[in-house]
Motif scaffolding. Structure first.
Motif, short mmCIF file in Angstrom:
data_model
loop_
_atom_site.label_atom_id
_atom_site.label_comp_id
_atom_site.label_asym_id
_atom_site.label_seq_id
_atom_site.Cartn_x
_atom_site.Cartn_y
_atom_site.Cartn_z
N PRO A 41 0.82 -1.21 0.00
CA PRO A 41 0.00 0.00 0.00
C PRO A 41 0.86 1.27 0.00
O PRO A 41 1.79 1.40 0.80
CB PRO A 41 -0.79 -0.12 1.31
CG PRO A 41 -0.86 -1.58 1.57
CD PRO A 41 0.45 -2.13 1.08
N GLY A 42 0.56 2.17 -0.92
CA GLY A 42 1.26 3.44 -0.99
C GLY A 42 2.66 3.37 -1.57
O GLY A 42 3.39 4.37 -1.55
N GLN A 43 3.05 2.20 -2.08
CA GLN A 43 4.39 2.05 -2.62
C GLN A 43 4.33 1.62 -4.07
O GLN A 43 3.29 1.20 -4.57
CB GLN A 43 5.18 1.03 -1.80
CG GLN A 43 5.36 1.43 -0.34
CD GLN A 43 6.27 0.48 0.41
OE1 GLN A 43 7.07 -0.23 -0.20
NE2 GLN A 43 6.15 0.47 1.72
N GLY A 44 5.46 1.71 -4.73
CA GLY A 44 5.55 1.28 -6.11
C GLY A 44 5.68 -0.24 -6.22
O GLY A 44 5.86 -0.94 -5.23
N ARG A 45 5.55 -0.72 -7.42
CA ARG A 45 5.67 -2.15 -7.67
C ARG A 45 7.14 -2.54 -7.65
O ARG A 45 7.97 -1.88 -8.28
CB ARG A 45 5.03 -2.50 -9.01
CG ARG A 45 4.73 -3.96 -9.22
CD ARG A 45 3.82 -4.15 -10.42
NE ARG A 45 2.48 -3.61 -10.19
CZ ARG A 45 1.46 -3.81 -11.02
NH1 ARG A 45 1.62 -4.53 -12.12
NH2 ARG A 45 0.29 -3.28 -10.75
N ALA A 92 1.49 -7.34 0.72
CA ALA A 92 1.41 -6.65 -0.58
C ALA A 92 0.45 -7.42 -1.48
O ALA A 92 0.05 -8.54 -1.16
CB ALA A 92 2.78 -6.58 -1.23
N VAL A 93 0.14 -6.80 -2.60
CA VAL A 93 -0.50 -7.53 -3.69
C VAL A 93 0.61 -8.08 -4.57
O VAL A 93 1.51 -7.35 -4.97
CB VAL A 93 -1.44 -6.63 -4.52
CG1 VAL A 93 -2.07 -7.43 -5.66
CG2 VAL A 93 -2.52 -6.03 -3.63
N TYR A 94 0.55 -9.37 -4.85
CA TYR A 94 1.57 -10.04 -5.63
C TYR A 94 1.06 -10.26 -7.06
O TYR A 94 -0.03 -10.80 -7.25
CB TYR A 94 1.95 -11.36 -4.98
CG TYR A 94 2.83 -11.17 -3.77
CD1 TYR A 94 2.33 -10.61 -2.61
CD2 TYR A 94 4.18 -11.52 -3.81
CE1 TYR A 94 3.14 -10.41 -1.50
CE2 TYR A 94 5.01 -11.33 -2.70
CZ TYR A 94 4.48 -10.77 -1.56
OH TYR A 94 5.28 -10.56 -0.47
N PHE A 95 1.89 -9.86 -8.02
CA PHE A 95 1.52 -9.92 -9.43
C PHE A 95 2.48 -10.83 -10.19
O PHE A 95 3.68 -10.85 -9.94
CB PHE A 95 1.60 -8.54 -10.07
CG PHE A 95 0.66 -7.52 -9.49
CD1 PHE A 95 1.05 -6.72 -8.43
CD2 PHE A 95 -0.61 -7.36 -10.02
CE1 PHE A 95 0.20 -5.76 -7.91
CE2 PHE A 95 -1.47 -6.42 -9.50
CZ PHE A 95 -1.07 -5.62 -8.44
N CYS A 96 1.93 -11.49 -11.17
CA CYS A 96 2.69 -12.32 -12.09
C CYS A 96 2.87 -11.54 -13.39
O CYS A 96 1.94 -10.88 -13.87
CB CYS A 96 1.90 -13.61 -12.33
SG CYS A 96 2.67 -14.81 -13.39
N ASN A 97 4.08 -11.63 -13.96
CA ASN A 97 4.39 -10.91 -15.19
C ASN A 97 5.06 -11.81 -16.20
O ASN A 97 6.00 -12.55 -15.86
CB ASN A 97 5.30 -9.73 -14.86
CG ASN A 97 5.92 -9.11 -16.09
OD1 ASN A 97 7.09 -9.34 -16.39
ND2 ASN A 97 5.15 -8.33 -16.81
N LEU A 98 4.59 -11.74 -17.45
CA LEU A 98 5.19 -12.47 -18.57
C LEU A 98 5.23 -11.50 -19.74
O LEU A 98 4.16 -11.04 -20.19
CB LEU A 98 4.36 -13.70 -18.88
CG LEU A 98 4.86 -14.66 -19.96
CD1 LEU A 98 4.31 -16.06 -19.69
CD2 LEU A 98 4.48 -14.22 -21.36
N GLU A 99 6.42 -11.18 -20.20
CA GLU A 99 6.58 -10.17 -21.25
C GLU A 99 5.86 -8.89 -20.80
O GLU A 99 6.10 -8.41 -19.73
CB GLU A 99 6.08 -10.72 -22.58
CG GLU A 99 6.84 -11.97 -23.06
CD GLU A 99 8.23 -11.64 -23.58
OE1 GLU A 99 8.37 -10.75 -24.44
OE2 GLU A 99 9.19 -12.28 -23.11
N GLN A 100 4.96 -8.40 -21.63
CA GLN A 100 4.26 -7.16 -21.28
C GLN A 100 2.94 -7.42 -20.58
O GLN A 100 2.17 -6.49 -20.32
CB GLN A 100 4.01 -6.31 -22.53
CG GLN A 100 2.96 -6.87 -23.48
CD GLN A 100 3.56 -7.78 -24.52
OE1 GLN A 100 4.52 -8.52 -24.27
NE2 GLN A 100 3.01 -7.73 -25.72
N PHE A 101 2.67 -8.66 -20.23
CA PHE A 101 1.37 -9.03 -19.68
C PHE A 101 1.44 -9.18 -18.15
O PHE A 101 2.44 -9.65 -17.60
CB PHE A 101 0.87 -10.32 -20.31
CG PHE A 101 0.73 -10.23 -21.80
CD1 PHE A 101 1.70 -10.77 -22.63
CD2 PHE A 101 -0.35 -9.59 -22.38
CE1 PHE A 101 1.59 -10.67 -24.02
CE2 PHE A 101 -0.48 -9.50 -23.75
CZ PHE A 101 0.49 -10.03 -24.57
#
Length: 112
Positions: A41-45, A92-101
């Motif tokens: 919260p309140g921070q960058g990825r 935190a919220v955890y995100f998955c990234n593949l290429e630009q997705f």
């Protein structure tokens, strides 16, 4: 269209564990490196961990080394993030990234 769906987040006490999953709908999944990011919260990825396409090479944020393990199953087009010895700072919220997705993320809350 590539879709990434994260799951496995939740509320856990300090010192606890969670295993996140990221399922990808993409042709030739085994050709792509995959990365986990998180955003408090309140921070960058920020970068958390990455794994090469063949699963032989991984990299970690310094603060999670020794506690988190990234792995993949190319047959199931899935990447995992095993998180042990969780700390409040891992919330935190955890995100998955593949290429630009990107996926929509899964919430991890570490609190007593």
């Amino acid at each position: 269209q590539v879709q990434l769906v994260e799951s496995g987040g939740g509320l856990v006490q300090p010192g606890g564990s969670l295993n996140l999953s990221c399922v990808a709908s993409v042709d030739s999944f085994k050709r792509y490196a995959v990365t986990w990011f998180r955003q408090a919260p309140g921070q960058g990825r920020e970068f958390v961990a990455s794994i090469s396409s063949d699963g032989h090479t991984s990299n970690y944020l310094h603060s999670v080394e020794g506690r988190f393990t990234i792995s993949r199953d190319n047959y199931r087009a899935t990447v995992y993030l095993q998180m042990n010895s969780l700390e409040a700072e891992d919330t935190a919220v955890y995100f998955c990234n593949l290429e630009q997705f990107w996926g929509r993320g899964t919430q991890v809350t570490v609190s007593s």
